[in-house]
Scaffold this motif. Structure first.
Motif, PDB file in Angstrom:
ATOM      1  N   VAL A  83       0.826  -1.208   0.000  1.00  0.00           N
ATOM      2  CA  VAL A  83       0.000   0.000   0.000  1.00  0.00           C
ATOM      3  C   VAL A  83       0.861   1.258   0.000  1.00  0.00           C
ATOM      4  O   VAL A  83       0.595   2.214  -0.738  1.00  0.00           O
ATOM      5  N   GLU A 112      -7.628   1.716   0.036  1.00  0.00           N
ATOM      6  CA  GLU A 112      -6.498   1.729   0.968  1.00  0.00           C
ATOM      7  C   GLU A 112      -5.409   2.672   0.453  1.00  0.00           C
ATOM      8  O   GLU A 112      -4.826   3.449   1.221  1.00  0.00           O
ATOM      9  N   SER A 183      -2.443  -6.232   1.322  1.00  0.00           N
ATOM     10  CA  SER A 183      -3.681  -5.590   1.764  1.00  0.00           C
ATOM     11  C   SER A 183      -4.048  -6.012   3.186  1.00  0.00           C
ATOM     12  O   SER A 183      -4.394  -5.169   4.022  1.00  0.00           O
TER      13      SER A 183
END
Length: 262
Positions: A83, A112, A183
């Motif tokens: 991310v 995200e 994630s």
């Protein structure tokens, strides 16, 4: 599925961003001074499934759909970005395009990434839309998320399947699996509490990936957020209900009336 050919008012271009040849689909939109909207795709997919929303928004806004590194028509880096690296790349992409503060929409894993950008680069983000944000702490594992996606597949329109297969083929299954691992290790809550832009958390009513408890919790964590739930829609609400989502974005960006003295 048309890219890189022009279609429905959308065109493709590539720019070198952080050393990677990055593909962007673009709808020019009207020259009204309205803030541009940047749509960030989710895990294993690309700009392709966001095209209906881009077309719906293009009557009022310039719309940009960048493919994250390794996905769609963007260059593949050596590994799968987490991310933070995706957020850094997206921030570099915003700087390369020299856009005014944008409305940033991220869907699923893209939410995200969008939340991380809004938290770390607040001057670049005028408004934020977190559509179907992952991942719910109650199912923060590869098994938990995959199980919810299997349920969601039973609730989605089957005509989405060719786009999904094409995107997974472009990205390669190993990259999709590695990105899923990134994630579920990302605590999005830490970014949500740092978001200062006006925000909408938007989900489908029948979304098993983002159930009611999690969407309400995500909305509560953002200091200035509202919740929009689209009746009948599942996780891919940005594809199956583009007009409703476009209207929610326009409402978020509409000038607020000045308070009146009484």
């Amino acid at each position: 599925m048309a890219a890189p050919r022009p279609a429905a008012g959308l065109t493709s271009e590539w720019r070198l961003v952080d050393g990677l040849r990055t593909h962007t689909r673009h709808a020019a939109g009207p020259t009204t001074g309205a803030p541009p909207v940047v749509l960030v795709h989710g895990l294993a997919v690309s700009h392709r499934y966001l095209t209906p929303l881009a077309v719906a928004l293009s009557t009022t806004h310039q719309v940009y759909l960048p493919d994250l590194p390794g996905f769609g028509l963007s260059e593949h880096p050596r590994g799968a970005y987490d991310v933070r690296r995706h957020a850094a790349h997206l921030a570099a992409w915003l700087a390369a395009y020299q856009l005014p503060p944008v409305c940033l929409l991220g869907h699923s894993f893209g939410a995200e990434v969008a939340a991380a950008v809004a938290a770390t680069h607040p001057d670049a983000v005028r408004a934020l839309v977190l559509a179907g944000p992952t991942s719910d702490p109650a199912a923060r594992s590869r098994r938990g998320q995959f199980g919810r996606w299997l349920v969601d597949n039973l609730r989605e329109a089957p005509l989405q399947a060719p786009v999904l297969f094409r995107d997974v083929w472009n990205a390669r299954p190993w990259r999709a699996l590695a990105t899923l691992s990134h994630s579920v290790r990302n605590a999005i809550e830490a970014d949500l509490v740092r978001v200062s832009a006006p925000t909408v958390v938007l989900t489908g009513e029948r979304d098993p990936v983002v159930p009611q408890r999690w969407r309400e919790e995500a909305t509560r964590l953002v200091p200035e957020a509202a919740l929009v739930v689209v009746p009948g829609a599942a996780h891919n609400v940005v594809t199956t209900a583009p007009t409703v989502v476009a209207d929610a974005i326009r409402h978020l960006l509409a000038p607020q009336p000045a308070p009146t003295d009484r």
